[in-house]
Design a protein around this motif. Structure first.
Motif, PDB file in Angstrom:
ATOM      1  N   GLN A 186      69.383  64.794  32.091  1.00 17.54           N
ATOM      2  CA  GLN A 186      69.407  63.679  33.067  1.00 17.54           C
ATOM      3  C   GLN A 186      70.881  62.960  32.323  1.00 17.54           C
ATOM      4  OE1 GLN A 186      65.411  62.289  32.367  1.00 17.54           O
ATOM      5  NE2 GLN A 186      64.835  62.689  34.353  1.00 17.54           N
ATOM      6  N   ARG A 187      71.033  62.877  31.333  1.00 12.93           N
ATOM      7  CA  ARG A 187      72.256  62.153  30.662  1.00 12.93           C
ATOM      8  C   ARG A 187      73.490  62.760  31.171  1.00 12.93           C
ATOM      9  NH1 ARG A 187      73.338  59.298  26.384  1.00 12.93           N
ATOM     10  NH2 ARG A 187      71.605  57.587  25.794  1.00 12.93           N
ATOM     11  N   LYS A 188      73.472  63.920  31.103  1.00  9.65           N
ATOM     12  CA  LYS A 188      74.550  64.973  31.486  1.00  9.65           C
ATOM     13  C   LYS A 188      74.856  64.965  33.010  1.00  9.65           C
ATOM     14  CE  LYS A 188      75.641  68.863  28.402  1.00  9.65           C
ATOM     15  NZ  LYS A 188      74.972  70.354  28.114  1.00  9.65           N
ATOM     16  N   LYS A 189      73.728  65.036  33.822  1.00  6.90           N
ATOM     17  CA  LYS A 189      73.838  64.717  35.351  1.00  6.90           C
ATOM     18  C   LYS A 189      74.357  63.367  35.447  1.00  6.90           C
ATOM     19  CE  LYS A 189      70.684  68.020  36.721  1.00  6.90           C
ATOM     20  NZ  LYS A 189      69.385  68.403  37.018  1.00  6.90           N
ATOM     21  N   TYR A 190      73.943  62.105  35.084  1.00  6.50           N
ATOM     22  CA  TYR A 190      74.438  60.975  35.172  1.00  6.50           C
ATOM     23  C   TYR A 190      75.780  60.845  34.756  1.00  6.50           C
ATOM     24  CZ  TYR A 190      75.699  56.245  35.952  1.00  6.50           C
ATOM     25  OH  TYR A 190      76.202  55.129  36.200  1.00  6.50           O
ATOM     26  N   PHE A 191      76.241  61.450  33.641  1.00  2.00           N
ATOM     27  CA  PHE A 191      77.781  61.478  33.206  1.00  2.00           C
ATOM     28  C   PHE A 191      78.703  61.981  34.128  1.00  2.00           C
ATOM     29  CE2 PHE A 191      80.876  62.909  29.934  1.00  2.00           C
ATOM     30  CZ  PHE A 191      81.349  61.610  29.960  1.00  2.00           C
ATOM     31  N   ALA A 192      78.088  63.050  35.016  1.00  2.14           N
ATOM     32  CA  ALA A 192      79.030  64.114  35.926  1.00  2.14           C
ATOM     33  C   ALA A 192      79.265  63.064  36.783  1.00  2.14           C
ATOM     34  CB  ALA A 192      78.478  65.089  36.091  1.00  2.14           C
ATOM     35  N   PHE A 239      81.558  36.825  36.501  1.00  3.37           N
ATOM     36  CA  PHE A 239      81.211  36.261  35.154  1.00  3.37           C
ATOM     37  C   PHE A 239      82.365  36.497  34.100  1.00  3.37           C
ATOM     38  CE2 PHE A 239      76.942  37.498  36.886  1.00  3.37           C
ATOM     39  CZ  PHE A 239      76.703  36.482  37.288  1.00  3.37           C
ATOM     40  N   PRO A 240      83.451  35.728  34.400  1.00  2.00           N
ATOM     41  CA  PRO A 240      84.687  35.969  33.496  1.00  2.00           C
ATOM     42  C   PRO A 240      84.508  35.558  32.239  1.00  2.00           C
ATOM     43  CG  PRO A 240      85.311  34.424  35.136  1.00  2.00           C
ATOM     44  CD  PRO A 240      83.747  34.478  35.502  1.00  2.00           C
ATOM     45  N   ASP A 241      83.494  34.792  31.676  1.00  2.45           N
ATOM     46  CA  ASP A 241      83.245  34.526  30.515  1.00  2.45           C
ATOM     47  C   ASP A 241      82.608  35.950  29.619  1.00  2.45           C
ATOM     48  OD1 ASP A 241      84.069  32.393  30.357  1.00  2.45           O
ATOM     49  OD2 ASP A 241      82.270  31.095  30.622  1.00  2.45           O
ATOM     50  N   TYR A 242      82.300  36.831  30.231  1.00  5.27           N
ATOM     51  CA  TYR A 242      81.803  38.065  29.910  1.00  5.27           C
ATOM     52  C   TYR A 242      82.624  39.294  30.008  1.00  5.27           C
ATOM     53  CZ  TYR A 242      77.502  35.415  29.166  1.00  5.27           C
ATOM     54  OH  TYR A 242      76.545  34.573  28.855  1.00  5.27           O
ATOM     55  N   GLU A 243      82.193  40.313  29.163  1.00  4.33           N
ATOM     56  CA  GLU A 243      83.153  41.586  29.050  1.00  4.33           C
ATOM     57  C   GLU A 243      82.063  42.742  29.033  1.00  4.33           C
ATOM     58  OE1 GLU A 243      85.279  43.014  25.739  1.00  4.33           O
ATOM     59  OE2 GLU A 243      85.275  41.096  24.898  1.00  4.33           O
ATOM     60  N   ALA A 244      82.586  43.748  29.566  1.00  4.09           N
ATOM     61  CA  ALA A 244      81.578  44.888  29.331  1.00  4.09           C
ATOM     62  C   ALA A 244      82.537  46.274  28.979  1.00  4.09           C
ATOM     63  CB  ALA A 244      81.102  45.277  30.698  1.00  4.09           C
ATOM     64  N   ASN A 245      81.965  47.279  28.308  1.00  5.76           N
ATOM     65  CA  ASN A 245      82.562  48.276  27.751  1.00  5.76           C
ATOM     66  C   ASN A 245      81.900  49.576  27.718  1.00  5.76           C
ATOM     67  OD1 ASN A 245      85.258  47.401  26.493  1.00  5.76           O
ATOM     68  ND2 ASN A 245      83.924  45.730  25.524  1.00  5.76           N
ATOM     69  N   ILE A 246      82.428  50.668  28.012  1.00  6.39           N
ATOM     70  CA  ILE A 246      81.761  51.952  28.350  1.00  6.39           C
ATOM     71  C   ILE A 246      81.743  52.555  26.718  1.00  6.39           C
ATOM     72  CG2 ILE A 246      81.770  54.412  29.097  1.00  6.39           C
ATOM     73  CD1 ILE A 246      83.157  53.201  31.642  1.00  6.39           C
ATOM     74  N   GLY A 247      80.337  52.693  26.283  1.00  2.23           N
ATOM     75  CA  GLY A 247      80.126  53.114  25.117  1.00  2.23           C
ATOM     76  C   GLY A 247      79.816  54.757  25.150  1.00  2.23           C
ATOM     77  N   GLY A 248      78.876  55.192  25.778  1.00  2.95           N
ATOM     78  CA  GLY A 248      78.530  56.602  25.559  1.00  2.95           C
ATOM     79  C   GLY A 248      78.534  57.375  26.734  1.00  2.95           C
ATOM     80  N   GLN A 249      77.535  57.875  27.253  1.00  2.00           N
ATOM     81  CA  GLN A 249      77.296  58.811  28.451  1.00  2.00           C
ATOM     82  C   GLN A 249      76.584  57.951  29.647  1.00  2.00           C
ATOM     83  OE1 GLN A 249      74.795  61.863  26.899  1.00  2.00           O
ATOM     84  NE2 GLN A 249      76.402  63.460  27.736  1.00  2.00           N
ATOM     85  N   ILE A 250      75.569  57.021  29.500  1.00  2.43           N
ATOM     86  CA  ILE A 250      75.093  56.610  30.714  1.00  2.43           C
ATOM     87  C   ILE A 250      75.053  55.013  30.917  1.00  2.43           C
ATOM     88  CG2 ILE A 250      73.458  58.805  30.768  1.00  2.43           C
ATOM     89  CD1 ILE A 250      71.497  56.710  29.324  1.00  2.43           C
ATOM     90  N   SER A 251      75.728  54.473  29.874  1.00  2.00           N
ATOM     91  CA  SER A 251      75.427  52.984  29.961  1.00  2.00           C
ATOM     92  C   SER A 251      76.890  52.177  29.758  1.00  2.00           C
ATOM     93  CB  SER A 251      74.487  52.656  28.874  1.00  2.00           C
ATOM     94  OG  SER A 251      74.976  52.805  27.684  1.00  2.00           O
ATOM     95  N   VAL A 252      76.652  50.892  29.855  1.00  2.00           N
ATOM     96  CA  VAL A 252      77.767  49.812  29.687  1.00  2.00           C
ATOM     97  C   VAL A 252      77.182  48.718  28.832  1.00  2.00           C
ATOM     98  CG1 VAL A 252      78.787  48.156  30.771  1.00  2.00           C
ATOM     99  CG2 VAL A 252      78.842  50.266  31.782  1.00  2.00           C
TER     100      VAL A 252
END
Ligand code: M1P
Length: 250
Positions: free
Chosen positions: A130-136, A155-168
């Motif tokens: 399921q991870r692989k499919k979401y990543f694709a 929300f400019p006081d926050y930031e977000a980064n992509i770490g792995g396959q499925i999340s932020v």
């Protein structure tokens, strides 16, 4: 040794959310015996303990977990940067997950970590397939990038980064892995830093630390790797000069 070796974990020392490969682990332990080594992960300690053998956890000098918002040395917490995420941010992320056109939901979509909120449309209960499919899907549709842009606009006081396959990983602005550079250069002034990470692209969670290290003073190096085999190869080629004296494999 006059170099600190700093490694991201998922995608750099292991496969995404996988245990460290046995042969690489044997090699990596010899690295830890010859250099001060720090690990830097978006994950929390519970996940890191599932992925890394206890011996590696004991051998490294320190572990920065939760995007650098926790530091463990000798099994003790040196600091823990807690943050209470406002209800409006949580609601915004929940609504994004709900509104996504992606058809699969596995549960555990928002996970609270120290100073971080991890958000995943498919959910943290996703199995490797399921991870692989979401990543694709994400590679095709840029869903996580869109989430980051929408969040930061609202929300400019926050930031977000992509770490792995499925999340932020969502953090207050500035509470990202770059904290690790400030911490290490204060604790070890004058030591060069070599950092290995697989997510150095814009929006990737290794990028802020990679940039801080590149822009810092000193003879620092940053390696954007493909996977743990790439990390292994670079270590063998550039960081194993003690092997004329010791065996490379512990
Ligand atoms: O350490 C890298 C990332 O590993 C996981 O990512 P994902 O589940 O998306 O593959 C998460 O723990 C994430 O927080 C972390 O940054």
């Amino acid at each position: 040794m006059d170099t600190l070796l700093v490694f991201d974990v998922d995608g750099t020392l292991t496969g995404p959310r996988r245990r460290m490969h046995e042969d690489f682990c044997r090699f990596f332990k010899s690295i830890c015996r010859n250099y001060p080594v720090f690990l830097v992960s978006g994950s929390d300690m519970i996940k890191l303990e599932q992925q890394l053998p206890g011996e590696v956890i004991k051998l490294v000098t320190g572990i920065f977990a939760c995007s650098g918002n926790e530091l463990l040395m000798d099994g003790k917490h040196m600091f823990r940067m807690e943050h209470h995420f406002p209800g409006a941010v949580v609601t915004f992320l929940e609504s994004f997950v709900e509104a996504s056109q992606y058809p699969v939901r596995t549960g555990n979509h928002l996970e609270n970590r120290t100073g971080t909120l991890n958000v995943s449309v498919v959910g943290r209960n996703a199995d490797p397939g399921q991870r692989k499919k979401y990543f694709a899907h994400d590679n095709r549709n840029g869903e996580r990038k869109a989430l980051i842009e929408a969040l930061v606009q609202e929300f400019p006081d926050y930031e977000a980064n992509i770490g792995g396959q499925i999340s932020v990983d969502v953090t207050p602005r500035g509470w990202n892995k770059s904290r690790v550079f400030r911490e290490l250069s204060t604790r070890y002034p004058g030591l060069a830093i070599a950092f290995f990470g697989d997510n150095m692209h814009l929006g990737g969670n290794d990028r802020p630390l990679g940039d801080a290290i590149r822009n810092g003073s000193g003879d620092n190096r940053v390696f954007a790797v493909e996977d743990y085999c790439d990390t292994w190869k670079i270590l063998q080629e550039q960081f194993c000069n003690w092997t004329s004296v010791h065996s490379q494999v512990a």
